[in-house]
Design an enzyme around this catalytic site. Structure first.
Site, PDB file in Angstrom:
ATOM      1  N   HIS A   1     -25.167  -6.969 -57.326  1.00 14.86           N
ATOM      2  CA  HIS A   1     -24.348  -7.913 -56.403  1.00 14.86           C
ATOM      3  C   HIS A   1     -22.896  -7.786 -56.338  1.00 14.86           C
ATOM      4  CE1 HIS A   1     -28.243 -10.061 -57.079  1.00 14.86           C
ATOM      5  NE2 HIS A   1     -28.415  -9.313 -56.157  1.00 14.86           N
TER       6      HIS A   1
ATOM      7  N   HIS B   1     -19.692 -10.623 -56.548  1.00 16.32           N
ATOM      8  CA  HIS B   1     -19.642 -11.840 -56.818  1.00 16.32           C
ATOM      9  C   HIS B   1     -18.366 -12.226 -56.039  1.00 16.32           C
ATOM     10  CE1 HIS B   1     -23.234 -13.397 -59.006  1.00 16.32           C
ATOM     11  NE2 HIS B   1     -23.449 -12.044 -58.840  1.00 16.32           N
TER      12      HIS B   1
ATOM     13  N   HIS C   1     -22.671 -15.299 -55.333  1.00 16.72           N
ATOM     14  CA  HIS C   1     -22.570 -14.167 -54.676  1.00 16.72           C
ATOM     15  C   HIS C   1     -21.559 -14.062 -53.438  1.00 16.72           C
ATOM     16  CE1 HIS C   1     -27.136 -13.015 -55.085  1.00 16.72           C
ATOM     17  NE2 HIS C   1     -26.603 -13.022 -56.208  1.00 16.72           N
TER      18      HIS C   1
ATOM     19  N   HIS D   1     -29.383 -15.550 -49.008  1.00 14.42           N
ATOM     20  CA  HIS D   1     -29.524 -14.253 -49.707  1.00 14.42           C
ATOM     21  C   HIS D   1     -30.834 -13.673 -49.058  1.00 14.42           C
ATOM     22  CE1 HIS D   1     -29.824 -11.467 -53.063  1.00 14.42           C
ATOM     23  NE2 HIS D   1     -31.303 -11.562 -53.188  1.00 14.42           N
TER      24      HIS D   1
ATOM     25  N   HIS E   1     -25.988 -12.131 -47.640  1.00 12.49           N
ATOM     26  CA  HIS E   1     -24.641 -12.470 -48.055  1.00 12.49           C
ATOM     27  C   HIS E   1     -23.922 -10.902 -48.072  1.00 12.49           C
ATOM     28  CE1 HIS E   1     -26.540 -15.424 -51.171  1.00 12.49           C
ATOM     29  NE2 HIS E   1     -26.374 -15.860 -50.178  1.00 12.49           N
TER      30      HIS E   1
ATOM     31  N   ASP F   1     -24.958  -8.696 -51.107  1.00 13.04           N
ATOM     32  CA  ASP F   1     -26.279  -8.546 -51.456  1.00 13.04           C
ATOM     33  C   ASP F   1     -26.516  -6.971 -51.509  1.00 13.04           C
ATOM     34  OD1 ASP F   1     -26.846 -11.120 -51.895  1.00 13.04           O
ATOM     35  OD2 ASP F   1     -27.928 -11.288 -49.597  1.00 13.04           O
TER      36      ASP F   1
ATOM     37  N   HIS G   1     -27.675  -7.620 -62.987  1.00 12.70           N
ATOM     38  CA  HIS G   1     -28.610  -8.788 -63.385  1.00 12.70           C
ATOM     39  C   HIS G   1     -29.854  -8.233 -64.176  1.00 12.70           C
ATOM     40  CE1 HIS G   1     -26.860 -12.132 -61.338  1.00 12.70           C
ATOM     41  NE2 HIS G   1     -26.640 -11.094 -60.368  1.00 12.70           N
TER      42      HIS G   1
ATOM     43  N   ARG H   1     -26.776 -12.485 -65.881  1.00 12.50           N
ATOM     44  CA  ARG H   1     -25.945 -11.486 -65.694  1.00 12.50           C
ATOM     45  C   ARG H   1     -25.527 -10.696 -66.838  1.00 12.50           C
ATOM     46  NH1 ARG H   1     -21.641 -15.306 -62.092  1.00 12.50           N
ATOM     47  NH2 ARG H   1     -23.419 -16.354 -61.043  1.00 12.50           N
TER      48      ARG H   1
END
Length: 246
Positions: A134, A136, A151, A159, A168, A171, A211, A234
């Site tokens: 993603h 951020h 995000h 999401h 998002h 995403d 992630h 993360r």
């Protein structure tokens, strides 16, 4: 009667500025005597097939003719479209919750056949399987990537998956680490995010986060799924840094 015939012959051979009359075109049939019936709008003065007398009128006093026949105005050349070079950025991943993760990514804009952003590169030492990937909010990589915040979501949507119309902006779905492989190859094209244009979906200066777990794409049925995809810790992150000439 003779005088009338001579007068008609006279006015057919002269240019009458005041009435906007031009001599008939000898090479066209009688129904095509005047520009209004013959010439399309896009003809320029240089390209025109007007009889020499009409061309003389245009060159000597174009304002009068163009007042009556505006489509005879010369074309103004249009400027060619300005070439817009692609924008580029690099991302050097640093470890988050897993000290073994590293990687390098390149991001570039695509202009044709549609506008999009291309993310490609390699990530090392991820565990086999799917990993949420993603953009951020912030480019702050401290505190094991936690200071990158949530995000990137300028629209305030839930999401979801990358192919959803409501998602998002950050995403980007999942990346896949093959079984037994230490290298994860990233190759993503996304049409929602932008790079370096200052728009609402511009990702320059923000961060990419990898992630630990699979992103459920908002289909997990709980609040965590609609916020983060339940993608877990993360393990690595990197600043999206604009560059030139790459």
């Amino acid at each position: 009667m003779l005088l009338f015939s001579l007068f008609f012959l006279f006015i057919s051979k002269v240019n009458c500025y005041g009435f906007g009359i031009v001599p008939e075109f000898g090479r066209y049939p009688s129904y095509a005597r005047y520009p209004v019936q013959v010439y399309p709008v896009h003809y320029s003065l240089q390209e025109s097939h007007f009889a020499p007398q009409a061309m003389f009128l245009l060159q000597q006093n174009p304002q009068i003719i163009q007042q009556h026949y505006p489509w005879t105005s010369p074309q103004v050349p249009t400027k060619p479209e300005k070439h817009i070079p692609p924008k580029n950025a690099v991302v050097d991943l640093v470890p988050g919750s897993d000290e073994n993760i590293s990687g390098h990514l390149k991001i570039s804009t695509i202009l044709h056949p549609y506008k999009a952003v291309h993310i490609q590169g390699e990530i090392y030492n991820l565990k086999p399987g799917l990993h949420g990937f993603h953009v951020h909010m912030k480019g702050d990589l401290t505190n094991k990537c936690k200071d990158a915040e949530g995000h990137f979501n300028p629209s305030g949507a839930d999401h979801s998956s990358p192919d959803s119309a409501s998602r998002h902006a950050g995403d980007l779905g999942n990346i896949i680490t093959p079984a037994g492989g230490q290298t994860t190859y990233v190759n993503i094209v996304d049409r929602m995010i932008t790079l370096g244009d200052g728009g609402v979906n511009d990702i320059a200066g923000r961060s990419l986060v990898v992630h630990a777990d699979k992103d459920d794409l908002g289909k997990g049925g709980d609040a965590g799924s609609l916020a983060t995809g339940n993608a877990g810790a993360r393990v690595a992150c990197g600043l999206i840094k604009l560059i030139n000439g790459v």
